[in-house]
Design a protein around this motif. Sequence first.
Motif, short mmCIF file in Angstrom:
data_model
loop_
_atom_site.label_atom_id
_atom_site.label_comp_id
_atom_site.label_asym_id
_atom_site.label_seq_id
_atom_site.Cartn_x
_atom_site.Cartn_y
_atom_site.Cartn_z
N LYS A 109 12.73 -21.11 24.01
CA LYS A 109 14.10 -20.64 24.27
C LYS A 109 14.18 -19.71 25.50
O LYS A 109 14.93 -18.74 25.52
N ILE A 110 13.36 -20.01 26.50
CA ILE A 110 13.40 -19.25 27.76
C ILE A 110 14.36 -19.96 28.72
O ILE A 110 14.12 -21.13 29.05
N PRO A 111 15.41 -19.30 29.18
CA PRO A 111 16.31 -19.96 30.13
C PRO A 111 15.57 -20.38 31.40
O PRO A 111 14.62 -19.71 31.84
N LEU A 112 15.98 -21.48 31.96
CA LEU A 112 15.32 -22.07 33.12
C LEU A 112 15.13 -21.06 34.25
O LEU A 112 14.06 -20.99 34.87
N GLN B 138 23.55 -33.59 36.59
CA GLN B 138 24.48 -32.55 37.04
C GLN B 138 24.36 -31.26 36.24
O GLN B 138 24.86 -30.21 36.64
N VAL B 139 23.70 -31.33 35.07
CA VAL B 139 23.62 -30.18 34.17
C VAL B 139 22.16 -29.76 34.03
O VAL B 139 21.27 -30.60 33.86
N GLU B 140 21.92 -28.44 34.12
CA GLU B 140 20.56 -27.92 33.96
C GLU B 140 20.18 -27.87 32.47
O GLU B 140 21.03 -27.65 31.61
N LEU B 141 18.90 -28.06 32.19
CA LEU B 141 18.41 -27.94 30.82
C LEU B 141 18.60 -26.51 30.32
O LEU B 141 18.38 -25.55 31.06
N SER B 142 19.00 -26.37 29.06
CA SER B 142 19.22 -25.04 28.49
C SER B 142 18.56 -24.96 27.11
O SER B 142 18.28 -25.99 26.49
N PRO B 143 18.30 -23.74 26.62
CA PRO B 143 17.69 -23.60 25.29
C PRO B 143 18.49 -24.31 24.19
O PRO B 143 17.91 -24.79 23.22
N GLU B 144 19.81 -24.38 24.36
CA GLU B 144 20.66 -25.03 23.36
C GLU B 144 20.35 -26.52 23.22
O GLU B 144 20.60 -27.12 22.17
N GLY C 33 21.47 -45.23 30.27
CA GLY C 33 22.57 -44.45 29.71
C GLY C 33 22.18 -43.22 28.91
O GLY C 33 22.99 -42.71 28.12
N TYR C 34 20.98 -42.69 29.12
CA TYR C 34 20.59 -41.48 28.42
C TYR C 34 21.31 -40.26 28.98
O TYR C 34 21.62 -40.20 30.17
N VAL C 35 21.55 -39.27 28.12
CA VAL C 35 22.07 -37.99 28.58
C VAL C 35 20.99 -37.33 29.44
O VAL C 35 19.83 -37.27 29.06
N GLY C 36 21.39 -36.85 30.62
CA GLY C 36 20.42 -36.28 31.54
C GLY C 36 20.54 -34.77 31.68
O GLY C 36 21.62 -34.20 31.57
N ARG C 37 19.40 -34.13 31.93
CA ARG C 37 19.35 -32.71 32.24
C ARG C 37 18.38 -32.51 33.41
O ARG C 37 17.41 -33.24 33.57
N ARG C 38 18.66 -31.49 34.20
CA ARG C 38 17.86 -31.23 35.39
C ARG C 38 16.99 -29.98 35.18
O ARG C 38 17.36 -29.08 34.44
N LEU C 39 15.86 -29.94 35.88
CA LEU C 39 14.95 -28.79 35.78
C LEU C 39 14.94 -27.98 37.08
O LEU C 39 13.92 -27.41 37.45
N CYS D 100 16.92 -36.90 25.37
CA CYS D 100 17.39 -36.24 26.59
C CYS D 100 16.47 -36.65 27.74
O CYS D 100 15.25 -36.47 27.66
N LEU D 101 17.05 -37.22 28.77
CA LEU D 101 16.28 -37.64 29.95
C LEU D 101 16.23 -36.50 30.96
O LEU D 101 17.27 -36.00 31.40
N LEU D 102 15.02 -36.10 31.32
CA LEU D 102 14.87 -35.08 32.36
C LEU D 102 14.98 -35.79 33.71
O LEU D 102 14.10 -36.55 34.10
N ASP D 103 16.10 -35.53 34.38
CA ASP D 103 16.50 -36.33 35.53
C ASP D 103 16.84 -35.43 36.72
O ASP D 103 17.78 -34.63 36.63
#
Length: 206
Positions: free
Chosen positions: A148-151, A85-91, A121-127, A78-81
Amino acid sequence: MTDQRAFVVEHLDPELGPWSTLEYACIARESHALGARFLLSSVPAELSRNLPAELAATKGFEVEQRSVEEIYPKDKVCLLDPAAQVELSPEDGDTFDVFLFGGILGDDPPRDRTSELRKKGYVGRRLGPKQMTTDTAVRVTRMVVHEKIPLEEISYVDYPEILINEHERTEMPFRYVKDAQGEPIMPKGMVDLIKNDADKAVDDLF
């Protein structure tokens, strides 16, 4: 899933300054304490042979000349980017084994160095919307996927001021995690580095 999560910083510079040295040592110590790996990848051969002694001696610090794509299968990463468009989640901690960061995140203004990894091409998540230092980004990611703390439930300090002397303060242009006393969590030695180099631009310290 592997037994051990990995936090990987793809080092995108030919050098390694004092700021990054403190951040990487901090990430290594905190990751090691949780039983997770911290890996600095894509480190040029010359740099890997001449790492700062205090960093090379830090428990949990690993250095690799190979790039992250040579080490881990893409579907586990998972690339922290900041542009995701999607925020990082505990899942996401149940989906990915490896959390990848493009060094150096803490540029001010941001230079979007993560774009070099995004192209792979990595899946990205935002912080979230605000710029973080690299150690803060890893800390926040660890809190979300390991604890498992929500952002949105993490407490932050934005743009804290550092007291240089009785006449001078400097504002740090980043978001930090807040500690139990309400202070920003920074690597050991970082405040002293900032004070000692107060006449330099923040970007020169990386």
